[in-house]
Design a protein around this motif. Structure first.
Motif, PDB file in Angstrom:
ATOM      1  N   ASP A   1      -3.829  -1.161 -13.209  1.00 52.04           N
ATOM      2  CA  ASP A   1      -3.490  -0.115 -14.171  1.00 52.04           C
ATOM      3  C   ASP A   1      -1.985  -0.065 -14.424  1.00 52.04           C
ATOM      4  OD1 ASP A   1      -6.136   0.586 -14.445  1.00 52.04           O
ATOM      5  OD2 ASP A   1      -6.037   2.250 -13.012  1.00 52.04           O
ATOM      6  N   ALA A   2      -1.207  -0.264 -13.364  1.00 54.29           N
ATOM      7  CA  ALA A   2       0.249  -0.239 -13.505  1.00 54.29           C
ATOM      8  C   ALA A   2       0.745  -1.443 -14.300  1.00 54.29           C
ATOM      9  CB  ALA A   2       0.917  -0.207 -12.130  1.00 54.29           C
TER      10      ALA A   2
ATOM     11  N   TYR B   1       0.815  -1.216   0.000  1.00 49.73           N
ATOM     12  CA  TYR B   1       0.000   0.000   0.000  1.00 49.73           C
ATOM     13  C   TYR B   1       0.852   1.271   0.000  1.00 49.73           C
ATOM     14  CZ  TYR B   1      -4.457  -2.392   0.494  1.00 49.73           C
ATOM     15  OH  TYR B   1      -5.571  -3.156   0.255  1.00 49.73           O
TER      16      TYR B   1
ATOM     17  N   PHE C   1       0.962   1.356  -3.931  1.00 43.80           N
ATOM     18  CA  PHE C   1      -0.299   1.309  -4.673  1.00 43.80           C
ATOM     19  C   PHE C   1      -1.474   1.500  -3.715  1.00 43.80           C
ATOM     20  CE2 PHE C   1       2.757  -1.374  -6.950  1.00 43.80           C
ATOM     21  CZ  PHE C   1       2.719  -0.782  -8.208  1.00 43.80           C
ATOM     22  N   LYS C   2      -2.445   2.295  -4.148  1.00 40.64           N
ATOM     23  CA  LYS C   2      -3.586   2.605  -3.291  1.00 40.64           C
ATOM     24  C   LYS C   2      -4.620   1.477  -3.261  1.00 40.64           C
ATOM     25  CE  LYS C   2      -3.205   7.578  -4.169  1.00 40.64           C
ATOM     26  NZ  LYS C   2      -3.876   8.772  -4.751  1.00 40.64           N
ATOM     27  N   SER C   3      -4.686   0.688  -4.344  1.00 43.19           N
ATOM     28  CA  SER C   3      -5.739  -0.312  -4.456  1.00 43.19           C
ATOM     29  C   SER C   3      -5.358  -1.380  -5.474  1.00 43.19           C
ATOM     30  CB  SER C   3      -7.051   0.355  -4.911  1.00 43.19           C
ATOM     31  OG  SER C   3      -6.885   0.897  -6.222  1.00 43.19           O
ATOM     32  N   LYS C   4      -6.181  -2.410  -5.541  1.00 40.79           N
ATOM     33  CA  LYS C   4      -5.970  -3.453  -6.551  1.00 40.79           C
ATOM     34  C   LYS C   4      -6.093  -2.866  -7.943  1.00 40.79           C
ATOM     35  CE  LYS C   4      -9.146  -6.570  -7.542  1.00 40.79           C
ATOM     36  NZ  LYS C   4     -10.047  -7.750  -7.564  1.00 40.79           N
ATOM     37  N   GLU C   5      -7.041  -1.970  -8.153  1.00 41.51           N
ATOM     38  CA  GLU C   5      -7.203  -1.351  -9.471  1.00 41.51           C
ATOM     39  C   GLU C   5      -5.976  -0.534  -9.851  1.00 41.51           C
ATOM     40  OE1 GLU C   5     -10.437   1.004 -12.191  1.00 41.51           O
ATOM     41  OE2 GLU C   5     -10.999   0.150 -10.264  1.00 41.51           O
ATOM     42  N   ASP C   6      -5.378   0.109  -8.873  1.00 41.45           N
ATOM     43  CA  ASP C   6      -4.151   0.870  -9.111  1.00 41.45           C
ATOM     44  C   ASP C   6      -3.038  -0.070  -9.580  1.00 41.45           C
ATOM     45  OD1 ASP C   6      -2.647   3.174  -9.195  1.00 41.45           O
ATOM     46  OD2 ASP C   6      -2.068   3.089  -7.076  1.00 41.45           O
ATOM     47  N   ILE C   7      -2.953  -1.252  -8.974  1.00 41.15           N
ATOM     48  CA  ILE C   7      -1.960  -2.242  -9.392  1.00 41.15           C
ATOM     49  C   ILE C   7      -2.265  -2.722 -10.808  1.00 41.15           C
ATOM     50  CG2 ILE C   7      -1.028  -4.549  -8.933  1.00 41.15           C
ATOM     51  CD1 ILE C   7      -1.591  -4.082  -5.968  1.00 41.15           C
TER      52      ILE C   7
ATOM     53  N   THR D   1      -0.072  -0.635 -17.910  1.00 37.17           N
ATOM     54  CA  THR D   1       0.818   0.411 -18.420  1.00 37.17           C
ATOM     55  C   THR D   1       2.187  -0.154 -18.754  1.00 37.17           C
ATOM     56  OG1 THR D   1      -0.327   2.150 -17.181  1.00 37.17           O
ATOM     57  CG2 THR D   1       1.935   2.608 -17.868  1.00 37.17           C
TER      58      THR D   1
END
Length: 221
Positions: free
Chosen positions: A59-60, A48, A51-57, A63
């Motif tokens: 997206d990374a 954390y 990354f703020k959240s699973k969705e943030d992961i 990318t």
């Protein structure tokens, strides 16, 4: 394991583990705890921190993967030795020969059951690949005479969508025989634009993907 002293290495480790889980279990069936469990002792706080959240992961992960694909496409676009048609053919050869393709067809469940992964792929097609890579080389082919069409944008969209969705057995299931018919029909459409895009070697790749996908499905049932 102790916390990695190098933040970039920690981030890459998280993305490596998450990417494998997203492919094998699907985004919806992967939890943050699943990711943490695969990190060999890295704490939840360390995850954390980056990354703020699973969705943030997720997206990374997308990318990073897209950046690798885009770099390969850019090298083809910049190759002055090739005609527009030659560049287009090389792009499709690349898409079928990358080493992670076989892995994907071995471990990934049907992408209709993984809408997050499917949406990412469609978004990449229409917002990154088509306008900046496929359409420009088709327009180059029109200028140098190697491609004949009055609809470069539409042709770019159609061939990329068909190749990545219709010819993808992880989205629309197909055995080797039906895949061969699809590929040959796809080529017959392209000949109207002066393009014979898929050769026998690429056809064999599509048929291999079908076999890998079918084997994976049988293993997981």
């Amino acid at each position: 394991m102790s916390r990695n002293k190098y933040p970039e290495e920690t981030i890459q480790l998280i993305l490596d583990v998450a990417q494998k889980l997203f492919l094998t279990k699907g985004y919806e069936n992967t939890s943050i705890q699943d990711i943490i469990n695969g990190l060999g002792g890295l704490s939840k706080g360390a995850v954390y921190h980056h990354f703020k959240s699973k969705e943030d992961i997720f997206d990374a992960v997308g990318t990073r993967y897209n950046a690798e694909v885009i770099e390969q496409l850019r090298l083809i676009v910049d190759d002055r030795r090739l005609s527009g048609y030659g560049k287009l053919q090389k792009m499709f050869q690349l898409s079928l020969s990358t080493s992670d393709r076989d892995i994907m067809f071995t471990v990934t469940p049907n992408m209709l059951d993984n809408p997050k992964l499917l949406a990412m792929q469609i978004r990449e097609i229409f917002y990154d690949v088509v306008p900046y890579y496929i359409q420009p080389v088709i327009e180059e082919g029109i200028r140098d005479g190697s491609i004949v069409t009055e609809y470069p944008k539409e042709l770019a969209e159609v061939i990329t969508l068909l190749a990545n969705i219709w010819l993808n057995p992880l989205i629309i299931e197909a055995d080797a025989e039906s895949m061969e018919r699809r590929v040959r029909f796809f080529n017959s459409i392209l000949r109207a634009a002066g393009i014979n895009l898929l050769d026998e070697q690429m056809l064999d790749s599509y048929k291999r993907f079908c076999a890998l996908s079918e084997k994976s499905k049988q293993t997981n049932t």
